[in-house]
Each structure stands twice: as structure tokens, then as C-alpha cells.
Design an enzyme around this catalytic site. Structure first.
Site, mmCIF file in Angstrom:
data_model
loop_
_atom_site.group_PDB
_atom_site.id
_atom_site.type_symbol
_atom_site.label_atom_id
_atom_site.label_comp_id
_atom_site.label_asym_id
_atom_site.label_seq_id
_atom_site.Cartn_x
_atom_site.Cartn_y
_atom_site.Cartn_z
ATOM 1 N N HIS A 196 16.857 22.353 14.829
ATOM 2 C CA HIS A 196 17.457 23.650 15.144
ATOM 3 C C HIS A 196 17.122 24.117 16.561
ATOM 4 O O HIS A 196 17.782 25.011 17.091
ATOM 5 C CB HIS A 196 17.046 24.714 14.109
ATOM 6 C CG HIS A 196 15.645 25.248 14.268
ATOM 7 N ND1 HIS A 196 14.571 24.797 13.521
ATOM 8 C CD2 HIS A 196 15.142 26.206 15.079
ATOM 9 C CE1 HIS A 196 13.485 25.463 13.867
ATOM 10 N NE2 HIS A 196 13.801 26.324 14.812
ATOM 11 N N ASP A 239 15.205 18.856 9.492
ATOM 12 C CA ASP A 239 15.027 19.664 10.703
ATOM 13 C C ASP A 239 14.160 18.952 11.741
ATOM 14 O O ASP A 239 13.328 19.573 12.407
ATOM 15 C CB ASP A 239 14.431 21.036 10.374
ATOM 16 C CG ASP A 239 14.699 22.056 11.489
ATOM 17 O OD1 ASP A 239 15.594 21.785 12.320
ATOM 18 O OD2 ASP A 239 14.021 23.095 11.535
ATOM 19 N N GLY A 244 9.612 30.322 18.851
ATOM 20 C CA GLY A 244 9.288 29.557 20.061
ATOM 21 C C GLY A 244 8.272 28.464 19.790
ATOM 22 O O GLY A 244 8.187 27.484 20.527
ATOM 23 N N ASN A 245 7.477 28.634 18.711
ATOM 24 C CA ASN A 245 6.559 27.577 18.297
ATOM 25 C C ASN A 245 7.290 26.424 17.619
ATOM 26 O O ASN A 245 6.721 25.343 17.438
ATOM 27 C CB ASN A 245 5.512 28.122 17.317
ATOM 28 C CG ASN A 245 4.315 28.736 18.012
ATOM 29 O OD1 ASN A 245 4.117 29.934 17.958
ATOM 30 N ND2 ASN A 245 3.521 27.909 18.680
ATOM 31 N N SER A 246 8.534 26.654 17.213
ATOM 32 C CA SER A 246 9.288 25.630 16.487
ATOM 33 C C SER A 246 9.314 24.313 17.251
ATOM 34 O O SER A 246 9.650 24.285 18.433
ATOM 35 C CB SER A 246 10.722 26.102 16.246
ATOM 36 O OG SER A 246 10.765 27.172 15.335
#
Length: 494
Positions: free
Chosen positions: A134, A164, A238-240
Site C-alpha cells: 500500500h 501487503d 509513515g512507519n508502514s
């Protein structure tokens, strides 16, 4: 065997003598009445000795975290994306043109750049980067920012929306990378550390620390195959795509999502286990696509009522509700109403975790099952096949929409929850219905689940397409449809 020489014995005796003399010469004389005298200096020394060890332990722990962060940070990157979005602009006079029957003018389009940002982790020295699907979905441009602030363009090697996970490559060599650990060996309560770029690029290389709160979280309804690690290490937007690592400095998860009522950190974060992510990466690097194991059954977890109905005294396990024809499960002898209790030594407590485990195995791998059949315990071995491709091509989707007036997609638990359908059902979900089409006039609606076509069961979009693509004009398409868990028929004259 060691031998004590005369010289060594003499030296040892002399040392003991020196210690003996030193001890008694420095020892304070005791009062004659054998009472003890309070000394502030002596008390301070006792307290110092009592507190030294805990402080040293805390300092060692502190140094361990510092060392982990210093060694891991160079392998963590910021992933910046950009894509062009085109938006149609309608004139206020269009409604008057439509009302008076005048031909509507061609709508104007406005283009603008949409930017996104996430995190990633370098997993090989030759520039392989792991992140979330994503984070880079629909991106026209991907720029990776290294820990030394160098910006490098990245290309997508492959992505897997079902877990993901996305794999990128940058044209660089001798990059610092993070070694991968074993997420199956991870224990609840174990310390972990997350690194990433929360909220903005200005906060890159943010380090947070916590513990493993739980394993095997699978009812989050984010992706098709869920087996998440839950952690209370602070994770924010934002850590994704960034790493979750253990105290050995090994990558054990890819941070993916948070559970939050405010949109920010609330102590519940989820990471894809590295064993699952590594299987996806290896498949993409070796074959250019994700190849999954396939067993060919559907099932549902036992609850108290089902357990009583099957004469069981426990609710751990899952009952098989359907066995696909010609599947590995059928070939191994599995039947409807069999109850799977264990798989490869693991107790089956969650159906989706079992599905994710099967999908993570390669075709040809064998899974050992313990099955309860009418009170009898049976041991079985199933050899997995390759999971069939369930997705339609864009051309197939467009062709189906033009011909029948509706489009379909894979049915998942997230869609089951969204459309109030039982998750143990199988079929294809209707994603759009064209107004005025035959399908719309016959009552088909978005969110309907099609379970069979012309009396033949369907479990994925490809099976559905295979059944309808050869339907001849003038014939009738009979569909079994489930809406709000109520089943009915819809027939369409082609």
C-alpha cells in the site's frame, strides 16, 4: 590435567600471606564492649555495593538498545512516491444542458501530483528493499532516501496485495542491510524495536521500542492472508513498510498497520511476520510472481454450539465445509464435516491463520494434519498444489462489465464484514452494477455474493469467468446469489 609446580605453590602462599596481613592491618579495631559504631562512610559503601549491580544491568540494557539502533538504522530507508491524478471538472451549466436535452460538453480534466511516504528496509547488499504494497500502490515514481540522505530511484520487482508486501530494487551495491530472523521463534513478551519515518520525512530514522503483545492476529480484515505480529512499539502513519526487529538485530516483521480511534499511536500495531514476507519475496525473485500453496478446502472455526453438535468437549479446531473437486484435500481423503485439530504440530485455533500457513508453503510441500472424523482421530498428509490464479485481467473485467453490466472480485473476510455476509461462504463478490443493464433490472446489486452459475459452484473470479465467457447469446445465465445471508436466484437473458 594441570600440575602445580613448587614455584607456583610458593607464589600462591606468599600472595595469601600478603592478603592476610593487609586485611588485619586495615581492619578497624572493635570496641571493647563489642558494640557497633555507626559510620556514614561505611553505610555509603554498603549502599553503593547494593546498587552497583542493578545500575550496571540497566546500563548494559541501555547500551544494547543503543547498539541495536546504531547498527540497524543504516538499513532503514524512507520511500517517497508520486503519482499523477486526473480529475474531471464539470461545468455548472452541464445540468441545464442535460435538462434541456442539449448535448453535454466534453468535461475538462485537471491533473495534480499526489505524493505519499512510507518506510522500507534493505534486505540485501545489492539493493533489494522490502516495504508494504500500500506504500507504493499506483505510484508513477518511487524515490528511496537512504540513511545518509542520498536519494535513489527505485523500481518495483513485484507486489502482493494479499499480504501487503512489495519488493523494490535500487541500483546500488555494498549497501548496509538487515539480516532476517525467524518470526516463528518469536515469543509474546519479547522486546522488539521499530525504525521508520513516521508522519513526515523530517522524522526519518525514528526508533521506538516495545514488546511483542500477541502473535497470529488474523481478524484485522486488512488483507487476505493475515498472521500479524501485534506490538506496542510506537508505530504511526509513515512507519508502514519499516522493520520490526528483535534484540539480536534481526528483521522479524514488516510494520503494516495500527489499530487506532484517533489515527495516531494507541499501543496497537501490526507487522507482517518476516517468514511470510520472505516467502513472498523469494517467490517474486525466483518466478516473477507470488506462487502459493493450495489445499482446496473451506472451513469454519468451532464454537461451543458446533463443538456440542459434533460431540466434542473442546472448541479448538475447524470443521471442513467444502472440499474442491480434484483438489489435494480430496486426493488425500479429506471430507466435509472432518474437523482439523492440528497441522504440522500446531493446534488449529484460527481458520485464517491456517489459510495463511498453507498459502505461505510452496507447491509440492506436505502438511501433516490431525483430523477428528466422527470421534476417531486420523493422521493425514496432504501434498499442496499451486494455488490457482483468482484474479481477472483488466481486459476480462472490462469485457464482463460490457457484456453483462456488472463486475466481480475475490470474496474476502473484509468484504464479508462490509456487506454483512458470513465469512465461511465462498463465491465472488459483485463490485459494481451498471444502472439500466439487464443485471440491474433483474435485481443484482453491489455487495451481492454469487456462489454458483448455471448450477455449478464458483469460488473465485477466474472460475466465474470460465463459466460465463462461453455463454451464447439467447441463453440464460442462472446465478445463486446471497444477500444479507439470504440466498435467492437471479436469471439473466444473455
Amino acid at each position: 590435567m594441570h600440575t602445580i609446580t613448587p614455584k607456583f605453590a610458593a607464589a600462591f602462599t606468599f600472595a595469601l600471606l600478603v592478603l592476610f596481613v593487609s586485611y588485619f592491618s586495615n581492619r578497624p579495631a572493635e570496641p571493647a564492649n563489642n558494640t557497633y559504631v555507626y559510620s556514614e562512610e561505611a553505610s555509603a559503601q554498603v549502599q553503593q555495593h547494593a546498587t552497583d549491580r542493578p545500575i550496571r544491568s540497566l546500563r548494559d540494557l541501555n547500551d544494547a538498545f543503543v547498539s541495536l539502533a546504531e547498527n540497524a538504522a543504516p538499513a532503514v530507508v524512507t520511500v517517497n512516491t508520486e503519482r499523477t491524478v486526473r480529475q474531471r471538472q464539470m461545468s455548472p451549466f452541464d445540468m441545464f444542458d442535460e435538462f434541456f436535452g442539449r448535448p453535454r460538453q466534453q468535461p475538462r480534466e485537471r491533473s495534480f501530483q499526489q505524493r505519499g511516504q512510507g518506510s522500507g528496509v534493505i534486505v540485501s547488499a545489492d539493493g533489494i528493499i522490502m516495504t508494504n504494497h500500500h506504500v507504493i500502490a499506483n505510484a508513477d515514481t518511487i524515490i528511496v532516501r537512504l540513511s545518509n540522505n542520498d536519494n535513489i530511484g527505485a523500481t518495483i520487482i513485484g507486489t502482493d496485495p494479499s499480504t501487503d508486501i512489495a519488493i523494490l530494487r535500487v541500483d546500488a551495491r555494498n549497501l548496509p542491510f538487515m539480516p532476517m530472523g525467524d518470526s516463528d521463534a518469536l515469543r509474546v513478551g519479547e522486546w522488539v524495536m521499530a525504525i521508520g519515518s513516521p508522519l513526515s520525512q523530517n522524522l526519518a530514522q525514528t526508533v521506538t521500542q516495545g514488546i511483542v503483545s500477541a502473535k497470529g492476529r488474523s481478524n484485522v480484515n486488512l488483507v487476505d492472508f493475515e498472521d500479524f505480529i501485534q506490538t506496542d512499539a510506537a508505530i504511526n502513519p509513515g512507519n508502514s513498510g519499516g522493520p520490526l526487529m528483535n534484540m539480536d538485530g534481526e528483521l522479524i516483521g514488516i510494520n503494516t498497520a495500527i489499530a487506532s480511534r484517533s489515527g495516531g499511536f494507541q499501543g496497537i500495531g501490526f507487522a507482517v511476520p518476516i517468514n511470510m514476507a520472505r516467502a513472498v519475496m523469494d517467490s517474486i525473485l525466483e518466478t516473477g510472481r507470488v506462487v502459493r500453496g493450495f489445499i482446496g478446502i473451506t472451513g469454519q472455526e468451532l464454537d461451543d454450539s458446533l463443538a456440542r453438535a459434533f460431540g466434542l468437549d473442546r472448541t479448538k479446531g475447524a470443521v471442513i465445509t467444502d472440499v474442491s473437486e480434484g483438489s489435494p484435500a480430496e486426493q488425500a481423503g479429506l471430507r466435509v464435516e472432518d474437523i482439523i485439530v492440528e497441522y504440522d504440530g500446531r493446534t488449529l485455533t484460527n481458520w485464517r491463520t491456517f489459510q495463511s500457513y498453507v498459502a505461505s508453503r510452496a507447491p509440492g510441500a506436505q502438511i501433516r494434519l490431525v483430523v477428528n472424523r466422527e470421534g476417531e482421530t486420523i493422521n493425514m498428509t496432504v501434498t499442496l498444489a499451486e494455488r490457482p490464479d483468482e484474479d481477472l485481467t483488466e481486459e476480462e473485467v472490462e469485457s464482463m462489465f460490457e457484456r453483462f453490466g456488472f463486475s466481480i472480485d475475490t470474496f474476502s473476510e473484509s468484504q464479508a464484514e462490509r456487506h454483512n455476509l458470513r465469512a465461511d461462504l465462498s463465491g465472488v463478490i459483485v463490485t459494481a452494477v451498471q444502472e439500466g443493464s439487464v443485471a440491474h433490472r433483474r435485481g443484482l446489486r453491489e455487495g451481492d455474493l454469487i456462489t454458483a452459475v448455471n448450477r455449478r459452484r464458483v469460488t473465485n473470479p477466474q472460475e466465474f469467468n470460465n463459466l460465463v465467457q462461453n455463454v451464447q447469446p439467447g441463453s440464460t445465465l442462472l446465478m445463486n446469489v446471497v444477500r444479507q445471508n439470504q440466498q435467492f436466484f437471479i436469471s439473466i437473458d444473455v
